[in-house]
Motif scaffolding. Structure first.
Motif, PDB file in Angstrom:
ATOM      1  N   UNK A  94       0.848  -1.189   0.000  1.00 51.01           N
ATOM      2  CA  UNK A  94       0.000   0.000   0.000  1.00 51.01           C
ATOM      3  C   UNK A  94       0.887   1.243   0.000  1.00 51.01           C
ATOM      4  N   UNK A  95       1.940   1.211   0.823  1.00 46.28           N
ATOM      5  CA  UNK A  95       2.944   2.274   0.827  1.00 46.28           C
ATOM      6  C   UNK A  95       4.172   1.765   0.084  1.00 46.28           C
ATOM      7  N   UNK A  96       4.639   2.542  -0.881  1.00 48.59           N
ATOM      8  CA  UNK A  96       5.850   2.180  -1.625  1.00 48.59           C
ATOM      9  C   UNK A  96       7.023   2.992  -1.108  1.00 48.59           C
ATOM     10  N   UNK A  97       8.117   2.309  -0.814  1.00 49.77           N
ATOM     11  CA  UNK A  97       9.356   2.975  -0.463  1.00 49.77           C
ATOM     12  C   UNK A  97      10.204   3.147  -1.722  1.00 49.77           C
ATOM     13  N   UNK A  98      11.127   4.116  -1.729  1.00 51.21           N
ATOM     14  CA  UNK A  98      11.990   4.286  -2.908  1.00 51.21           C
ATOM     15  C   UNK A  98      12.775   3.014  -3.194  1.00 51.21           C
ATOM     16  N   UNK A  99      12.918   2.632  -4.448  1.00 52.28           N
ATOM     17  CA  UNK A  99      13.693   1.429  -4.780  1.00 52.28           C
ATOM     18  C   UNK A  99      15.178   1.629  -4.485  1.00 52.28           C
ATOM     19  N   UNK A 159      12.331   3.081 -23.990  1.00 52.76           N
ATOM     20  CA  UNK A 159      12.643   4.504 -23.922  1.00 52.76           C
ATOM     21  C   UNK A 159      11.374   5.310 -24.132  1.00 52.76           C
ATOM     22  N   UNK A 160      10.806   5.771 -23.044  1.00 49.16           N
ATOM     23  CA  UNK A 160       9.466   6.349 -23.079  1.00 49.16           C
ATOM     24  C   UNK A 160       9.453   7.851 -23.350  1.00 49.16           C
ATOM     25  N   UNK A 161       8.318   8.321 -23.807  1.00 47.40           N
ATOM     26  CA  UNK A 161       8.003   9.738 -23.723  1.00 47.40           C
ATOM     27  C   UNK A 161       7.562   9.989 -22.284  1.00 47.40           C
ATOM     28  N   UNK A 162       8.151  10.966 -21.657  1.00 51.05           N
ATOM     29  CA  UNK A 162       7.759  11.236 -20.269  1.00 51.05           C
ATOM     30  C   UNK A 162       6.309  11.730 -20.247  1.00 51.05           C
ATOM     31  N   UNK A 163       5.434  10.910 -19.708  1.00 47.53           N
ATOM     32  CA  UNK A 163       4.018  11.254 -19.656  1.00 47.53           C
ATOM     33  C   UNK A 163       3.391  10.641 -18.404  1.00 47.53           C
ATOM     34  N   UNK A 164       2.501  11.392 -17.776  1.00 46.53           N
ATOM     35  CA  UNK A 164       1.789  10.896 -16.601  1.00 46.53           C
ATOM     36  C   UNK A 164       0.308  10.629 -16.928  1.00 46.53           C
ATOM     37  N   UNK A 209      -0.625   4.006  -2.486  1.00 51.35           N
ATOM     38  CA  UNK A 209      -1.493   3.570  -3.593  1.00 51.35           C
ATOM     39  C   UNK A 209      -2.971   3.811  -3.324  1.00 51.35           C
ATOM     40  N   UNK A 210      -3.348   3.944  -2.063  1.00 53.09           N
ATOM     41  CA  UNK A 210      -4.745   4.273  -1.765  1.00 53.09           C
ATOM     42  C   UNK A 210      -5.086   5.693  -2.234  1.00 53.09           C
ATOM     43  N   UNK A 211      -4.059   6.533  -2.336  1.00 53.33           N
ATOM     44  CA  UNK A 211      -4.274   7.939  -2.669  1.00 53.33           C
ATOM     45  C   UNK A 211      -3.794   8.307  -4.070  1.00 53.33           C
ATOM     46  N   UNK A 212      -2.824   7.543  -4.601  1.00 54.34           N
ATOM     47  CA  UNK A 212      -2.168   7.940  -5.839  1.00 54.34           C
ATOM     48  C   UNK A 212      -2.268   6.856  -6.912  1.00 54.34           C
ATOM     49  N   UNK A 213      -2.526   7.279  -8.132  1.00 57.53           N
ATOM     50  CA  UNK A 213      -2.359   6.406  -9.287  1.00 57.53           C
ATOM     51  C   UNK A 213      -0.875   6.447  -9.648  1.00 57.53           C
ATOM     52  N   UNK A 214      -0.177   5.317  -9.641  1.00 61.24           N
ATOM     53  CA  UNK A 214       1.274   5.334  -9.872  1.00 61.24           C
ATOM     54  C   UNK A 214       1.685   6.004 -11.170  1.00 61.24           C
ATOM     55  N   UNK A 215       0.901   5.823 -12.239  1.00 55.42           N
ATOM     56  CA  UNK A 215       1.263   6.431 -13.520  1.00 55.42           C
ATOM     57  C   UNK A 215       1.016   7.937 -13.475  1.00 55.42           C
ATOM     58  N   UNK A 260       4.541   8.530 -13.864  1.00 56.96           N
ATOM     59  CA  UNK A 260       4.706   8.189 -15.265  1.00 56.96           C
ATOM     60  C   UNK A 260       5.135   6.750 -15.491  1.00 56.96           C
ATOM     61  N   UNK A 261       6.060   6.556 -16.449  1.00 61.00           N
ATOM     62  CA  UNK A 261       6.508   5.198 -16.781  1.00 61.00           C
ATOM     63  C   UNK A 261       7.224   4.521 -15.614  1.00 61.00           C
ATOM     64  N   UNK A 262       7.834   5.304 -14.739  1.00 62.51           N
ATOM     65  CA  UNK A 262       8.465   4.718 -13.550  1.00 62.51           C
ATOM     66  C   UNK A 262       7.413   4.140 -12.610  1.00 62.51           C
ATOM     67  N   UNK A 263       6.285   4.844 -12.493  1.00 62.63           N
ATOM     68  CA  UNK A 263       5.188   4.330 -11.679  1.00 62.63           C
ATOM     69  C   UNK A 263       4.630   3.044 -12.240  1.00 62.63           C
ATOM     70  N   UNK A 264       4.523   2.969 -13.572  1.00 62.00           N
ATOM     71  CA  UNK A 264       4.064   1.732 -14.217  1.00 62.00           C
ATOM     72  C   UNK A 264       5.004   0.585 -13.884  1.00 62.00           C
ATOM     73  N   UNK A 265       6.311   0.815 -14.055  1.00 58.11           N
ATOM     74  CA  UNK A 265       7.307  -0.236 -13.818  1.00 58.11           C
ATOM     75  C   UNK A 265       7.267  -0.717 -12.378  1.00 58.11           C
ATOM     76  N   UNK A 266       7.181   0.214 -11.453  1.00 58.12           N
ATOM     77  CA  UNK A 266       7.125  -0.165 -10.040  1.00 58.12           C
ATOM     78  C   UNK A 266       5.875  -0.984  -9.734  1.00 58.12           C
ATOM     79  N   UNK A 267       4.744  -0.566 -10.286  1.00 58.19           N
ATOM     80  CA  UNK A 267       3.488  -1.281 -10.043  1.00 58.19           C
ATOM     81  C   UNK A 267       3.567  -2.719 -10.535  1.00 58.19           C
TER      82      UNK A 267
END
Length: 295
Positions: free
Chosen positions: A23-28, A79-84, A117-123, A127-134
């Protein structure tokens, strides 16, 4: 005192439970590759990437897949376009590639930070980092940032002989987003000092070196001869002005890309299947090194 101690213990247990439940993500963690690894061919420099015109020629997103012929290790570079935007077409592409590639390790750009994650959509948040982490957390595989860490960058720059005050100005100016014209002069000053604070206060070698916008103005004027003020200069479209700030940008890019390459190569040589997301420019500048070294 006992009540306070019980409260702290209870809150700590709750937080740890929420972390365990993802539910809570710590920095990788930062990945530490083999220290003796030498990159040959070297990564493409930022100067080569921009002056060659490559910056305007390659696809976005920029994708490729390399498999080792010796141990089955592999890497998929996105190699993504930076987009949220969760509805951006590249999100569906990443999801499809993730399923087909079936990684055993994932790496992302940036430190990601703390996320609930209860409060935030990772993407929407990362962005793409949130997708990868999820995806990595859901699958239960190792997740790393491919960054060397800002402290390591700063130490390397100081080791190369750059003035810490100039380094502090560089990291503050790098936040420039071409929207200064939308602010009054007073708000420009306020926003810049917020950038100074957010980019320097964590590091003892930079903390407190810049205390006013006048110092930023003076550094820019001294280092960026013949170009408009940072308040109107179009960056990154025109790149960094010629001089030490451009040199620092070049070196920080190389430090990051070299650490990224070494981390990927080290894991592939260990037989890992590594899914990596990054801005499209990084995917281009590291490609020849990865193709030359993953055999």
């Amino acid at each position: 005192m006992k009540k306070t101690a019980y409260l702290i213990i209870t809150l700590s247990i709750i937080v740890l439970t929420l972390v365990q439940c993802r539910v809570i993500w710590l920095p990788p963690k930062i990945y530490t590759p083999e220290k003796t690894l030498v990159l040959n061919p070297p990564v493409m420099t930022l100067r080569e990437y921009t002056t060659s015109g490559m910056i305007n020629k390659h696809a976005r997103p920029y994708l490729y897949h390399i498999t080792s012929n010796t141990n089955g290790g592999a890497v998929y570079i996105f190699g993504a376009e930076h987009s949220k935007d969760p509805k951006h077409p590249q999100v569906a592409m990443m999801d499809s590639i993730w399923k087909l590639f079936d990684p055993t390790t994932a790496m992302l750009e940036g430190r990601l930070g703390y996320l609930i994650t209860w409060l935030h959509n990772p993407i929407e948040k990362k962005g793409e980092s949130g997708f990868t982490a999820k995806k990595a957390k859901k699958k239960g595989i190792e997740l790393f940032t491919w960054e060397p860490g800002r402290e390591n960058e700063i130490n390397e720059l100081i080791h190369k002989g750059y003035d810490p005050k100039l380094i502090a100005a560089f990291y503050s100016l790098r936040q420039h987003n071409n929207n200064w014209k939308n602010f009054s002069a007073e708000n420009q000053n306020k926003e810049m000092m917020n950038d100074v604070d957010s980019k320097t206060k964590k590091y003892s070698s930079l903390k407190g070196l810049i205390t006013s916008v006048n110092e930023i103005d003076s550094i820019w004027k001294a280092e960026c001869l013949g170009v408009p003020s940072w308040r109107t200069y179009e960056h990154p479209q025109n790149g960094w002005p010629k001089g030490k700030l451009e040199d620092i940008a070049e070196l920080t890019s190389s430090i990051r890309d070299e650490h990224l390459c070494k981390s990927i190569i080290d894991q592939v040589r260990k037989g890992k299947r590594v899914f990596v997301t990054m801005g499209a420019s990084h995917a281009v500048t590291i490609e020849r090194t990865l193709r030359g070294m993953i055999q």
